[in-house]
Write an enzyme that holds these catalytic residues in place. Structure first.
Site, PDB file in Angstrom:
ATOM      1  N   CYS A 141      -2.748   0.466   9.712  1.00 30.96           N
ATOM      2  CA  CYS A 141      -4.018  -0.613   9.276  1.00 30.96           C
ATOM      3  C   CYS A 141      -5.141  -0.541  10.380  1.00 30.96           C
ATOM      4  CB  CYS A 141      -3.283  -1.701   9.345  1.00 30.96           C
ATOM      5  SG  CYS A 141      -2.516  -1.523   7.667  1.00 30.96           S
ATOM      6  N   HIS A 154       1.091  -1.371  -0.162  1.00 27.99           N
ATOM      7  CA  HIS A 154       0.018  -0.698   0.328  1.00 27.99           C
ATOM      8  C   HIS A 154       0.836   1.142   0.374  1.00 27.99           C
ATOM      9  CE1 HIS A 154      -3.631  -2.244   2.301  1.00 27.99           C
ATOM     10  NE2 HIS A 154      -3.396  -1.905   0.951  1.00 27.99           N
TER      11      HIS A 154
HETATM   12  N1  GLY Z   1      -3.136  -8.848   5.046  1.00 25.39           N
HETATM   13  C1  GLY Z   1      -3.653  -7.610   4.587  1.00 25.39           C
HETATM   14  C2  GLY Z   1      -3.746  -7.124   3.174  1.00 25.39           C
HETATM   15  O1  GLY Z   1      -2.672  -7.485   2.532  1.00 25.39           O
HETATM   16  O2  GLY Z   1      -5.077  -6.652   2.729  1.00 25.39           O
END
Ligand code: GLY
Length: 259
Positions: A248, A161
């Site tokens: 997150c 991300h």
């Molecule tokens: N484990 C985080 C994702 O891949 O969305």
């Protein structure tokens, strides 16, 4: 204005999480739960009212609420998540979010994870990744431009991300690892580079003037302190095995209802 932080408890099935750039290592679930509870307490101690939602056992990644909604002062955007195992996560946040914001929904063929959205005041940077496409940038622009935001798509490489590559610290400063994105896009922000041995350290969360950072990145924590930032270190090693960081695990936003 008071802050709200929405979090969700760790799924007992977090070991079935998505992994894109990380190898799979066994996550110790009780430790992950304890680290997540300490993270909630950290948010509370910084003045956020934490709304702690119950675990969703069938959604292994659902502790990572940041990916399943994007909250602005004016509106919350409900995305379509590209990873099939995460498709149902956004709907689980709708009851909590709709108490605070009008909702806008992205439409197919847009796909977007909130972890790809870095907001620096009224500039919105959207990472173009495996999870987030150009159509999502366009639709986000349609939703946000009437509220005065400027939206830019940003290249991201070798990482899940955009928020793994850079995060906004406030005061016009961005913590960044230039290896993962194109630094020129962020000018004229003041760019602070993570230290070389800590490539994943750019994922930090600014809450009420304090930067929450993973304790596993001590050099970057010290660097931020030298630059005048107040830093709170949190242990998130088990959650990091799920290819996650400190941003997150929460959706932090101002409580417009109490203004
Ligand atoms: N484990 C985080 C994702 O891949 O969305």
């Amino acid at each position: 204005m008071p802050l709200i932080a929405i979090t969700r408890a760790v799924s007992p099935n977090i070991n079935q999480c998505e992994l894109s750039f990380h190898d799979r290592h066994q996550i110790d679930v009780p430790t992950a739960i304890a680290q997540h509870e300490a993270y909630n307490k950290c948010l509370e101690s910084l003045g956020a009212k934490v709304i702690a939602l119950p675990a969703e056992p069938d959604l292994p990644d659902s502790v990572f609420v940041e990916d399943a909604a994007i909250v602005f002062d004016e509106v919350a955007v409900i995305p379509i998540m590209a990873a099939a195992s995460r498709r149902d996560e956004p709907r689980t946040l709708v009851p909590a979010l709709s108490r605070f914001r009008a909702l806008e929904w992205l439409r197919e063929p847009a796909t977007l994870d909130g972890g790809d959205v870095v907001v620096a005041d009224h500039r919105v940077f959207v990472g173009l990744t495996r999870r987030t496409n150009r159509e999502a940038v366009n639709q986000l622009g349609e939703i946000l431009r009437p509220h005065g935001y400027i939206i830019k798509g940003v290249p991201v490489r070798d990482i899940l991300h955009l928020k793994s590559a850079c995060c906004y610290l406030g005061n016009n400063a961005l913590l960044i690892n230039r290896k993962f994105t194109d630094a020129s896009v962020f000018q004229p922000l003041d760019l602070i580079d993570v230290t070389e041995p800590e490539p994943a350290a750019a994922n930090v969360l600014s809450v009420n003037g304090t930067v929450i950072a993973a304790a596993s990145f001590p050099e970057t924590c010290s660097l931020l302190e030298q630059r005048g930032f107040r830093v709170r270190r949190v242990e998130v090693a088990e959650l990091q095995k799920a290819e996650a960081g400190v941003t997150c695990c929460s959706l932090v936003f101002s409580d417009s209802l109490s203004s």
